[in-house]
Design an enzyme around this catalytic site. Structure first.
Site, PDB file in Angstrom:
ATOM      1  N   ASP A   1       0.844  -1.195   0.000  1.00 13.26           N
ATOM      2  CA  ASP A   1       0.000   0.000   0.000  1.00 13.26           C
ATOM      3  C   ASP A   1       0.880   1.245   0.000  1.00 13.26           C
ATOM      4  OD1 ASP A   1      -2.401   1.761   0.681  1.00 13.26           O
ATOM      5  OD2 ASP A   1      -3.296  -0.224   0.837  1.00 13.26           O
TER       6      ASP A   1
ATOM      7  N   SER B   1     -11.223  -0.985   0.017  1.00 11.95           N
ATOM      8  CA  SER B   1      -9.885  -0.965   0.607  1.00 11.95           C
ATOM      9  C   SER B   1      -9.911  -1.333   2.076  1.00 11.95           C
ATOM     10  CB  SER B   1      -9.265   0.428   0.466  1.00 11.95           C
ATOM     11  OG  SER B   1      -8.716   0.630  -0.797  1.00 11.95           O
TER      12      SER B   1
ATOM     13  N   HIS C   1      -3.544   6.029   3.608  1.00 14.85           N
ATOM     14  CA  HIS C   1      -4.281   4.839   3.177  1.00 14.85           C
ATOM     15  C   HIS C   1      -3.640   3.554   3.710  1.00 14.85           C
ATOM     16  CE1 HIS C   1      -5.890   1.869   0.233  1.00 14.85           C
ATOM     17  NE2 HIS C   1      -6.919   2.689   0.172  1.00 14.85           N
TER      18      HIS C   1
END
Length: 787
Positions: free
Chosen positions: A310, A575, A342
């Site tokens: 990520d 996600s 994120h």
């Protein structure tokens, strides 16, 4: 009366005797026998009689009669001088079932050919590739199973007629540029690539913008890749080899060079590559991990290493203290910071321990360890992803990772892409590595193009929209359901208020983003894949998820601040759903190791256990057409750990399993082979059975298995018999290819149940598999293991 070519499956000796009696009485003709089923032709009026005898009948194709002028709708094409012309269609579609003409001559079977040199062909059989048929093909090697009974092969000119003379061959045609560029079938709600539109005369230069884009090129055989590479180099292009049978090259859309490349006989697929992007949008309670803040499972991921690729990781966050086993900086050498927030949030969903929130913000596996791969580049993209994803997964595998989360992807109209193939290749080579993939956030309730038609009803989210590599067969694809949260983040907004341009009409426009866990998140990408395999596999909460916040990330990157605690924040998307599932997989793996004494569970076993325990959610958006279980919106359902593995949350639940990946004697070696198991069950709990297998890498299923079960009352159950893609015709059931199959019996009859796993079609044996059974289990037969 309609005639069908069928497969008739038998589970017991008495049923095989009934099938042989049907052949003796000429009710079943053209019979070809295997160990577990017989192929033959039957009138529709006789199907129910076979079913009454306990036989399971699956249609293969409709047999159409000849007309006086010859086969219906088939015009053979001869290609002279080595060219490749577009072939006439060899099949018609009758209510979704392939149709063939009875009594075709060898000449009528050849739809196109090259009379002067060896070429690649598509050969269609009138049923599965049995061992008898394989032997009759002699030295002719089938390269890839495209769909159903269609295969690619390489034939010399004289071999074309040898194949056409075989009674089980229905048609032969050249593999043409139309097949090479046909990555998406518009009839199934997809969109043709710009190159394909130009090739088919569906667009002009003025209608379709032309850009230079990266393209993936795959050849039929690895030995032919150097020739294609030289062809490109000679024309001034710089190809980058990514596999022994694939490369990447930048080409202008709709250009003559692109069309010429597609016309090379050696080339199997040319596809435009879209850049991968992040897939953003009381989860533990919804997932059945805990209830009322009291742990219901004794498993917390101890001993497991989860890999996450990520944006970056704030490894100073207290939730990860002492549990980060390594960090790789693939995008910004030497820099693993997380300015996007994120990656840290995703890692927290998987394994954050919530230490700074008194456990209120806790990931699925709070005692698992983390290996992180930072893929954010200096430009804010995901440039750290290697061209060949094998490099990404192999690095993690060498660090001990056996569960790997990927909350990124590229929207590609549900195509099976080069990245999907990378996933399937890696898992096939490393069967104990489960790769978890977010389905994508491309669910919208408006047409994607002004003139496009929608598959969904007005006010509902359209399909298909699943991203790549989420279309991979051997990964575990995760969609997003709604959280139960009623405050914080976007929870108080409706979908119409939050994203009016995507959800302008009721009912979706008036529904809250969170608050009802029976709904699917509107943004969650739907399936199926472009060859109609069920995707996503499962769903998990993905709206207004609280998790760890990176100190380097500004608050505007998130859905909102977590009340009174700057170490956490809200985000949403598939996600977030995917890492929760990765964490749940770590709990399942820990359970198999500790309770099942099974040190190396396969990816297929973890996948089967998680899918077996899913609960079907009931919101109108989750069960919208096409109806069925599994379906295109929620797959097999939402994760429910209480029903997945034994524990205090499900008193009396037992689990039995087979995981054959390390036991050759329990692998399929030939088409028609079957494995039989018997289990005595009680009626206190539902009986659930799930079969999963890691399939050889290619777009369609190369090896197809089938799950069958019955009880002492003679009731029959077939894997995925209620799936959204099932075709019901003449009393028979037919399921599109999926390498996951379920049988669910809510109220089982007490007593013995027989379970049979049969090799429907094998192109590349041997084939291992995983089988999971849960319920009120009283006993089991070897070699089934029991927790």
């Amino acid at each position: 009366m309609a005639k069908y070519r069928v497969k008739v499956f038998f589970m017991h000796e008495t049923e095989e005797a009934a099938a042989r009696a049907a052949e003796d009485e000429a009710r079943l003709t053209e019979a070809e026998w295997t160990e577990g089923y017989v192929i033959g032709v039957i009138d529709s009026k006789d199907v129910n009689r076979l079913a009454r005898d306990g036989l399971i009948v699956k249609p293969v194709e409709i047999i159409e009669p000849r007309s006086d002028s010859g086969p219906i709708g088939i015009q053979p094409t001869r290609v002279r001088g080595g060219g490749q012309a577009g072939a006439a269609p060899s099949l018609t579609r009758v209510r979704g079932l392939a149709s063939t003409i009875a009594g075709k001559s060898a000449d009528e079977k050849i739809l196109s050919e090259d009379a002067h040199r060896p070429q690649f062909y598509i050969i269609r059989l009138n049923g599965p590739l049995t061992e008898k048929r394989r032997s009759e093909l002699n030295d002719i090697q089938l390269i890839e199973r495209l769909s159903s009974n269609r295969y690619t092969c390489h034939l010399k000119a004289e071999e074309v007629r040898v194949c056409a003379a075989l009674p089980f061959v229905d048609s032969i045609q050249l593999y043409s540029e139309a097949d090479t560029l046909r990555v998406v079938d518009a009839d199934r709600g997809g969109r043709a690539t710009s190159a394909e539109r130009a090739f088919r005369g569906q667009g002009t230069v003025s209608e379709v913008p032309r850009f230079t884009l990266p393209h993936a090129v795959r050849v039929h055989r690895a030995e032919d890749l150097p020739r294609v590479e030289r062809w490109l180099t000679d024309r001034g292009f710089k190809p980058v080899v990514t596999h022994t049978d694939a490369l990447r090259v930048s080409l202008r859309q709709d250009s003559d060079d692109l069309i010429a490349l597609a016309r090379l006989p050696e080339v199997a697929v040319v596809e435009e590559l879209q850049p991968p992007r992040l897939l953003d949008r009381n989860a533990r309670e919804i997932l059945g991990i805990e209830r009322s803040s009291k742990p219901q499972h004794r498993y917390e991921g101890e001993g497991q290493i989860i890999g996450v690729a990520d944006t970056g990781i704030d490894d100073s966050h207290p939730d990860f203290k002492g549990r980060v086993v390594g960090i790789s900086t693939l995008g910004r050498p030497g820099d693993h910071s997380d300015p996007e927030g994120h990656g840290t949030h995703v890692a927290g969903c998987a394994l954050g321990n919530g230490v700074e929130s008194s456990g209120d913000v806790c990931g699925a596996a709070p005692k698992a360890r983390l290996f992180f791969q930072s893929i954010l580049d200096a430009n804010g993209g995901l440039g750290g992803l290697p061209h060949n994803l094998k490099m990404l997964f192999a690095e993690a595998y060498e660090k001990g990772v056996r569960i790997h989360n990927n909350s990124w992807g590229a929207f590609a109209y549900a195509r099976y892409s080069e990245m999907s193939l990378d996933v399937d290749r890696f898992v096939a080579a490393h069967p104990d590595m489960l790769i978890v993939i977010a389905a994508g956030n491309d669910g919208i309730a408006v047409p994607r193009e002004p003139t496009a038609e929608m598959n969904a009803r007005s006010g509902f989210v359209d399909w298909p929209s699943v991203a790549a590599p989420a279309t991979a067969k051997n990964g575990l694809t995760v969609g997003a359901s709604c959280n139960s949260r009623t405050s914080g983040g976007y929870a108080m907004l409706t979908w119409g208020e939050a994203w009016r341009e995507n959800y302008p009409k009721r009912p979706v426009a008036s529904q809250k983003v969170s608050g009802d866990p029976e709904r699917i998140a509107a943004f969650s990408s739907r399936g199926p894949s472009d060859d109609q395999r069920i995707k996503p596999d499962i769903v998990a909460p993905g709206t207004d998820i609280a998790s760890a916040k990176s100190r380097q990330a500004a608050l505007y990157k998130f859905w909102g601040a977590y009340p009174n605690n700057p170490l956490y924040a809200f985000m949403g998307g598939t996600s977030m759903a995917a890492p929760y599932v990765a964490g749940c997989a770590a709990l399942v793996r820990e359970c198999f190791q500790k309770e099942g004494k099974w040190a190396e569970p396969s990816a297929a076993l973890l996948k089967a256990a998680l899918i077996n325990g899913t609960r079907r959610i009931t919101g109108a958006c989750a069960v919208a057409p096409l109806e069925g279980e599994p379906n295109f919106h929620q797959g097999f359902g939402r994760i429910d750990m209480a029903a997945s593995i034994p524990g205090p949350a499900a008193p009396g639940l037992s689990l039995a399993f087979v995981d054959s990946w390390k036991t050759p004697a329990q692998m399929f070696q030939r088409t028609g082979q079957s494995f039989h198991y018997e289990i005595a069950v009680g009626d206190r709990l539902p009986l659930r059975i799930c079969l999963a297998w890691t399939d050889p890498p290619a777009r369609g299923l190369q090896n197809n298995l089938i799950l069958l079960a019955d009880n002492t009352a003679g009731e029959k159950f077939v894997g995925n018999s209620n799936a959204a893609t099932v075709l019901k015709i003449a009393g028979m059931k037919r399921n599109r290819d999926n390498n996951v199959q379920i049988v669910r019996i809510d109220k089982p009859k007490p007593g013995r149940h027989t379970i049979v796993v049969s090799a429907d079609t094998l192109l590349e044996p041997p084939q291992s598999f995983a089988l999971v059974v849960t319920g009120d289990l009283k006993s089991r037969s070897s070699p089934v293991s029991k927790l």
